[in-house]
Design an enzyme around this catalytic site. Structure first.
Site, PDB file in Angstrom:
ATOM      1  N   CYS A 103       0.845  -1.190   0.000  1.00  0.00           N
ATOM      2  CA  CYS A 103       0.000   0.000   0.000  1.00  0.00           C
ATOM      3  C   CYS A 103       0.885   1.247   0.000  1.00  0.00           C
ATOM      4  O   CYS A 103       1.874   1.302   0.731  1.00  0.00           O
ATOM      5  CB  CYS A 103      -0.883  -0.014   1.246  1.00  0.00           C
ATOM      6  SG  CYS A 103      -1.991   1.405   1.359  1.00  0.00           S
ATOM      7  N   HIS A 145      -9.298  -3.802  -1.446  1.00  0.00           N
ATOM      8  CA  HIS A 145      -8.232  -3.002  -0.829  1.00  0.00           C
ATOM      9  C   HIS A 145      -8.557  -1.511  -0.947  1.00  0.00           C
ATOM     10  O   HIS A 145      -8.476  -0.768   0.032  1.00  0.00           O
ATOM     11  CB  HIS A 145      -6.903  -3.332  -1.517  1.00  0.00           C
ATOM     12  CG  HIS A 145      -5.734  -2.538  -1.012  1.00  0.00           C
ATOM     13  ND1 HIS A 145      -4.663  -3.107  -0.380  1.00  0.00           N
ATOM     14  CD2 HIS A 145      -5.479  -1.206  -1.048  1.00  0.00           C
ATOM     15  CE1 HIS A 145      -3.795  -2.159  -0.030  1.00  0.00           C
ATOM     16  NE2 HIS A 145      -4.262  -0.992  -0.443  1.00  0.00           N
ATOM     17  N   GLU A 146      -8.959  -1.098  -2.143  1.00  0.00           N
ATOM     18  CA  GLU A 146      -9.248   0.334  -2.360  1.00  0.00           C
ATOM     19  C   GLU A 146     -10.497   0.776  -1.606  1.00  0.00           C
ATOM     20  O   GLU A 146     -10.512   1.854  -1.010  1.00  0.00           O
ATOM     21  CB  GLU A 146      -9.425   0.622  -3.853  1.00  0.00           C
ATOM     22  CG  GLU A 146      -8.151   0.484  -4.665  1.00  0.00           C
ATOM     23  CD  GLU A 146      -6.986   1.252  -4.086  1.00  0.00           C
ATOM     24  OE1 GLU A 146      -7.179   2.330  -3.491  1.00  0.00           O
ATOM     25  OE2 GLU A 146      -5.857   0.751  -4.200  1.00  0.00           O
ATOM     26  N   HIS A 149     -10.079   1.694   1.993  1.00  0.00           N
ATOM     27  CA  HIS A 149      -9.559   3.041   2.279  1.00  0.00           C
ATOM     28  C   HIS A 149     -10.692   4.052   2.476  1.00  0.00           C
ATOM     29  O   HIS A 149     -10.523   5.034   3.191  1.00  0.00           O
ATOM     30  CB  HIS A 149      -8.684   3.545   1.120  1.00  0.00           C
ATOM     31  CG  HIS A 149      -7.287   3.013   1.132  1.00  0.00           C
ATOM     32  ND1 HIS A 149      -6.417   3.222   2.170  1.00  0.00           N
ATOM     33  CD2 HIS A 149      -6.586   2.300   0.208  1.00  0.00           C
ATOM     34  CE1 HIS A 149      -5.243   2.650   1.898  1.00  0.00           C
ATOM     35  NE2 HIS A 149      -5.317   2.088   0.711  1.00  0.00           N
TER      36      HIS A 149
END
Ligand code: ZN
Length: 188
Positions: A103, A145-146, A149
């Site tokens: 990341c 994963h995105e 965020h």
């Protein structure tokens, strides 16, 4: 437009849920400039995805693009730029898959994360149109994963086996000694 500074783990913006984008804002110059800055920053940092909170803008926007002719991403290389606004995630299976994630906000480290293999993402695109996408395998991990965020989560939180966290240099040695399969890697 410009590359912006990527904030790192420990910065409070990375730990708060981002706000939904007001759809009326999408056609503004300010919003278009934000997308360009996100893109420039993602490219400059060598990521395949970036989320607005990573440049300290707490809005639910993320970009994903897999480079062309990338051996690492195989068939998925050349996945065109996707601009994902106000996404909602639905898991379509309980089956999990693991990848070594990295990341931009956690530089120098990698960790092995298991996530559901198949998901649906409902979102708005850069024209304010409603879209729905089913994705699986590697791309499903990239999306998760995105999207994390945008909800104040980092991949570090998803690691269940903490023996599978390592620095990039040590990771490279494990790949070189074939203790780790280099195909199971993603950077975003
Ligand atoms: Zn990230």
């Amino acid at each position: 437009m410009a590359r912006r500074e990527v904030i790192r783990m420990g910065h409070p913006t990375l730990r708060q849920e981002a706000s939904e984008v007001d759809l009326k804002m999408i056609q503004t110059k300010e919003f278009k400039d934000l997308i360009i800055d996100l893109y420039d920053t993602m490219k400059a940092e060598g990521g395949i995805g970036i989320a607005a909170p990573q440049i300290n803008v707490p809005l639910k926007v993320t970009l994903i693009e897999l480079p062309e002719n990338s051996e690492r991403y195989g068939d998925l290389s050349g996945t065109p730029l996707m601009i994902i606004i106000n996404p909602k995630l639905t898991f379509l299976t309980d089956d999990k898959q693991g990848f070594w994630e990295g990341c931009l906000s956690v530089p120098g480290l990698r960790g092995y994360v298991e996530r559901p293999k198949k998901i649906r993402v409902d979102y708005y695109n850069e024209n304010g149109e409603e879209k729905s996408l089913e994705v699986e395998e590697f791309l499903a991990t990239v999306f998760q994963h995105e999207l994390d965020h945008l909800f104040g989560k980092l991949y570090i939180d998803r690691i269940t086996d903490t023996t599978k966290i390592c620095y990039n240099e040590e990771f490279s040695q494990l790949v070189a000694s074939k203790k780790i399969n280099a195909d199971d890697v993603l950077d975003d």
